[in-house]
Design a protein around this motif. Structure first.
Motif, mmCIF file in Angstrom:
data_model
loop_
_atom_site.group_PDB
_atom_site.id
_atom_site.type_symbol
_atom_site.label_atom_id
_atom_site.label_comp_id
_atom_site.label_asym_id
_atom_site.label_seq_id
_atom_site.Cartn_x
_atom_site.Cartn_y
_atom_site.Cartn_z
ATOM 1 N N ARG A 1 -2.036 -0.846 -0.613
ATOM 2 C CA ARG A 1 -3.143 -1.715 -0.231
ATOM 3 C C ARG A 1 -3.952 -1.089 0.895
ATOM 4 O O ARG A 1 -3.452 -0.262 1.659
ATOM 5 C CB ARG A 1 -2.652 -3.103 0.196
ATOM 6 C CG ARG A 1 -1.913 -3.147 1.529
ATOM 7 C CD ARG A 1 -1.429 -4.559 1.818
ATOM 8 N NE ARG A 1 -0.701 -4.638 3.077
ATOM 9 C CZ ARG A 1 -0.046 -5.714 3.499
ATOM 10 N NH1 ARG A 1 -0.025 -6.811 2.750
ATOM 11 N NH2 ARG A 1 0.591 -5.692 4.667
ATOM 12 N N ARG A 2 -5.219 -1.498 0.939
ATOM 13 C CA ARG A 2 -6.094 -1.097 2.015
ATOM 14 C C ARG A 2 -6.760 -2.352 2.568
ATOM 15 O O ARG A 2 -7.582 -2.971 1.891
ATOM 16 C CB ARG A 2 -7.147 -0.096 1.543
ATOM 17 C CG ARG A 2 -8.032 0.421 2.677
ATOM 18 C CD ARG A 2 -9.111 1.361 2.170
ATOM 19 N NE ARG A 2 -8.562 2.589 1.639
ATOM 20 C CZ ARG A 2 -8.254 3.656 2.362
ATOM 21 N NH1 ARG A 2 -8.449 3.645 3.673
ATOM 22 N NH2 ARG A 2 -7.771 4.735 1.773
ATOM 23 N N ALA A 3 -6.390 -2.703 3.775
ATOM 24 C CA ALA A 3 -6.982 -3.850 4.439
ATOM 25 C C ALA A 3 -8.282 -3.435 5.118
ATOM 26 O O ALA A 3 -8.477 -2.252 5.441
ATOM 27 C CB ALA A 3 -6.008 -4.426 5.462
ATOM 28 N N LYS B 1 -8.580 -0.682 7.970
ATOM 29 C CA LYS B 1 -7.298 -0.004 8.092
ATOM 30 C C LYS B 1 -7.143 1.063 7.016
ATOM 31 O O LYS B 1 -7.855 1.072 6.020
ATOM 32 C CB LYS B 1 -6.146 -1.004 8.000
ATOM 33 C CG LYS B 1 -6.109 -2.039 9.118
ATOM 34 C CD LYS B 1 -4.896 -2.932 8.999
ATOM 35 C CE LYS B 1 -4.833 -3.938 10.137
ATOM 36 N NZ LYS B 1 -3.632 -4.809 10.024
ATOM 37 N N GLU B 2 -6.189 1.948 7.234
ATOM 38 C CA GLU B 2 -5.892 2.986 6.265
ATOM 39 C C GLU B 2 -5.019 2.437 5.140
ATOM 40 O O GLU B 2 -4.372 1.401 5.270
ATOM 41 C CB GLU B 2 -5.186 4.158 6.942
ATOM 42 C CG GLU B 2 -6.016 4.872 7.993
ATOM 43 C CD GLU B 2 -5.280 6.035 8.616
ATOM 44 O OE1 GLU B 2 -5.908 6.784 9.385
ATOM 45 O OE2 GLU B 2 -4.083 6.206 8.337
ATOM 46 N N ARG B 3 -5.018 3.155 4.026
ATOM 47 C CA ARG B 3 -4.161 2.787 2.916
ATOM 48 C C ARG B 3 -2.705 2.853 3.344
ATOM 49 O O ARG B 3 -2.294 3.762 4.071
ATOM 50 C CB ARG B 3 -4.397 3.741 1.738
ATOM 51 C CG ARG B 3 -3.445 3.537 0.562
ATOM 52 C CD ARG B 3 -3.609 4.649 -0.473
ATOM 53 N NE ARG B 3 -3.331 5.956 0.092
ATOM 54 C CZ ARG B 3 -2.112 6.459 0.252
ATOM 55 N NH1 ARG B 3 -1.045 5.747 -0.112
ATOM 56 N NH2 ARG B 3 -1.957 7.659 0.777
ATOM 57 N N GLU B 4 -1.919 1.892 2.894
ATOM 58 C CA GLU B 4 -0.495 1.914 3.156
ATOM 59 C C GLU B 4 0.278 1.662 1.872
ATOM 60 O O GLU B 4 -0.131 0.873 1.021
ATOM 61 C CB GLU B 4 -0.104 0.890 4.225
ATOM 62 C CG GLU B 4 -0.292 -0.560 3.842
ATOM 63 C CD GLU B 4 0.249 -1.526 4.884
ATOM 64 O OE1 GLU B 4 1.064 -1.110 5.730
ATOM 65 O OE2 GLU B 4 -0.145 -2.710 4.850
ATOM 66 N N ALA B 5 1.388 2.352 1.749
ATOM 67 C CA ALA B 5 2.286 2.141 0.620
ATOM 68 C C ALA B 5 3.175 0.948 0.905
ATOM 69 O O ALA B 5 3.716 0.815 2.006
ATOM 70 C CB ALA B 5 3.119 3.389 0.365
ATOM 71 N N ASP C 1 -2.339 -10.253 4.940
ATOM 72 C CA ASP C 1 -2.147 -9.633 3.638
ATOM 73 C C ASP C 1 -3.459 -9.409 2.896
ATOM 74 O O ASP C 1 -3.465 -8.787 1.833
ATOM 75 C CB ASP C 1 -1.224 -10.481 2.756
ATOM 76 C CG ASP C 1 0.201 -10.528 3.275
ATOM 77 O OD1 ASP C 1 0.708 -9.487 3.741
ATOM 78 O OD2 ASP C 1 0.809 -11.618 3.200
ATOM 79 N N THR C 2 -4.547 -9.922 3.423
ATOM 80 C CA THR C 2 -5.849 -9.739 2.797
ATOM 81 C C THR C 2 -6.163 -8.254 2.689
ATOM 82 O O THR C 2 -6.183 -7.534 3.692
ATOM 83 C CB THR C 2 -6.939 -10.455 3.589
ATOM 84 O OG1 THR C 2 -6.698 -11.863 3.574
ATOM 85 C CG2 THR C 2 -8.309 -10.185 2.989
ATOM 86 N N ALA C 3 -6.407 -7.792 1.476
ATOM 87 C CA ALA C 3 -6.631 -6.373 1.242
ATOM 88 C C ALA C 3 -6.980 -6.154 -0.221
ATOM 89 O O ALA C 3 -6.862 -7.059 -1.049
ATOM 90 C CB ALA C 3 -5.380 -5.557 1.605
ATOM 91 N N VAL C 4 -7.392 -4.944 -0.511
ATOM 92 C CA VAL C 4 -7.514 -4.492 -1.887
ATOM 93 C C VAL C 4 -6.199 -3.830 -2.259
ATOM 94 O O VAL C 4 -5.748 -2.905 -1.580
ATOM 95 C CB VAL C 4 -8.686 -3.519 -2.073
ATOM 96 C CG1 VAL C 4 -8.739 -3.010 -3.510
ATOM 97 C CG2 VAL C 4 -10.000 -4.196 -1.709
ATOM 98 N N TYR C 5 -5.595 -4.300 -3.326
ATOM 99 C CA TYR C 5 -4.294 -3.816 -3.750
ATOM 100 C C TYR C 5 -4.429 -2.886 -4.942
ATOM 101 O O TYR C 5 -5.153 -3.183 -5.897
ATOM 102 C CB TYR C 5 -3.380 -4.990 -4.111
ATOM 103 C CG TYR C 5 -2.878 -5.750 -2.905
ATOM 104 C CD1 TYR C 5 -1.567 -5.594 -2.458
ATOM 105 C CD2 TYR C 5 -3.715 -6.603 -2.208
ATOM 106 C CE1 TYR C 5 -1.109 -6.277 -1.347
ATOM 107 C CE2 TYR C 5 -3.264 -7.285 -1.090
ATOM 108 C CZ TYR C 5 -1.958 -7.124 -0.664
ATOM 109 O OH TYR C 5 -1.505 -7.806 0.444
#
Length: 127
Positions: free
Chosen positions: A38-40, A43-47, A90-94
Motif C-alpha cells: 500500500r501507499r498512503a 508516504k512511501e510504498r510499504e509491504a 489504513d487509508t491508502a491505495v492497495y
C-alpha cells in the motif's frame, strides 16, 4: 495481456471491514508468491503481507498483524485480502503483486522480484 485486476476498494467507517481481490489474467497465481502493498498519501510504498506458494503467510509490519488476512483461491485464480477493524491510517491505495517464478516472500519487499502488479484499489477509512 498479463494483468491483475483488483476490486473491492471503497469507503468504510473506522472499525469496519473490507475485502480486496486480485484476479489474474494470462498467468497462474498458484505458482508464485503473492504480496499486498500500500501507499498512503504522503508516504512511501510499504509491504504488508505475503502468501507463499505453500500457503505460508508472512506479515511484514506489525500495524496490520491480526487485522488483515490473506487467502488464495486456486480454482478462481484469485487472491483476497480481508481487512478487519480498519483505522483511518489504513487509508491508502492497495496493490497486489505476483512474484517472479521461484521467488519467495523474502524477495517481495523488492520491486525487482514482482512479475506483474495490480493497478491499485483505493481504500478510504473515514466516518
Amino acid at each position: 495481456q498479463l494483468q491483475l485486476v483488483e476490486s473491492g476498494g471503497g469507503l468504510v467507517q473506522p472499525g469496519g471491514s473490507l475485502t480486496l481481490s486480485c484476479a489474474a489474467s494470462g498467468f497462474t497465481l498458484d505458482a508464485r508468491p503473492i504480496g499486498w502493498f500500500r501507499r498512503a498519501p504522503g508516504k512511501e510504498r510499504e509491504a504488508l503481507l505475503c502468501i507463499s506458494v505453500r500457503g505460508e503467510e508472512t506479515n511484514y509490519v506489525d500495524s496490520v498483524k491480526g487485522r488483515f488476512t490473506f487467502s488464495r483461491d486456486t480454482v478462481k485464480n484469485t487472491v483476497s485480502l480481508q481487512m478487519n477493524n480498519l483505522k483511518p491510517e489504513d487509508t491508502a491505495v492497495y496493490y497486489c503483486g505476483a512474484g517472479i517464478l521461484d521467488s519467495t516472500c523474502h524477495h517481495l519487499d523488492s520491486t525487482n522480484y514482482i512479475y506483474v502488479w495490480g493497478k491499485g484499489a483505493l481504500v478510504t477509512v473515514s466516518s
